[in-house]
Design a protein around this motif. Structure first.
Motif: not given
Lengths: 121, 89
Positions: B55-78
């Motif tokens: 939001v601060y830098n007005h770009h949406t480059n790391n939306i894929i990184l956000l998806v991957i970070v949340s999936l890695v969190g899920f895989l780790g805890s499972v």
């Protein structure tokens, strides 16, 4: 107050609310007595906090073609958060992380007992 | 200090506090499963920081990184939840 600033205000409000969601989860993690209640606080920022953050990103980016990707990111989290919470809760219940005194009523015990009974028959 | 700066500074402070509380639980957590949940919340905070940066830098480059970070969190805890209950065969 042009239309653009109204959108900015809404986006920033969503951002701050999303951050507050993470803060509430952290406070829940620190203060709750046992594992199962902490698990309850743990999934708060993943679903609603992320939703607020993604609406802020969507509003700020201003490109409608980003919306499906943001919805995909949110739906992934929406599907995976309950599964991981369930797995952790099941592992916690099985491996005696349970503090009986915090529980009001434990329905799972008779189900497990009944399952054990049927297995042994 | 525009409105955007104030909001992002506020979000930074709030997320820092949230990360501090989560790291406290991560360090103190009596059992392994507490640490799993704390690391899950920490990854959600990392995702939130990514969103604040977008939001601060007005770009949406790391939306894929956000998806991957949340999936890695899920895989780790499972994975940890799956293997914590196993008897040491």
């Amino acid at each position: 107050m042009s239309w653009h600033t109204v959108l900015d205000v809404i986006a920033l409000l969503c951002l701050v609310l999303g951050a507050l969601m993470s803060l509430s989860a952290a406070i829940g993690l620190v203060r709750f007595p046992d594992l199962l209640s902490r698990m309850h606080a743990g999934t708060k920022p993943q679903v609603f906090g992320l939703f607020l953050m993604l609406t802020a990103v969507a509003i700020e980016s201003g490109e409608p073609r980003m919306i499906p990707l943001l919805i995909l990111a949110w739906v992934f989290q929406l599907l995976t958060a309950p599964v991981s919470a369930h797995m952790v809760g099941r592992a916690a219940y099985r491996s005696k992380h349970l503090h009986e005194e915090n529980l009001m009523q434990d329905e799972l015990r008779d189900v497990v007992a009944r399952a054990g009974h049927e297995e042994s028959r | 200090m525009t409105m955007l700066d104030v909001a992002v500074w506020l979000c930074g402070a709030i997320l820092a506090l949230a990360a501090a509380g989560t790291i406290y639980r991560l360090a103190k957590g009596p059992s392994l499963l507490d640490r799993v949940i704390a690391s899950d919340v920490l990854l959600a905070i990392v995702g939130a920081c990514l969103a604040v940066d977008m939001v601060y830098n007005h770009h949406t480059n790391n939306i894929i990184l956000l998806v991957i970070v949340s999936l890695v969190g899920f895989l780790g805890s499972v994975t940890v939840a799956r293997n914590v209950g196993l008897e040491r065969s």
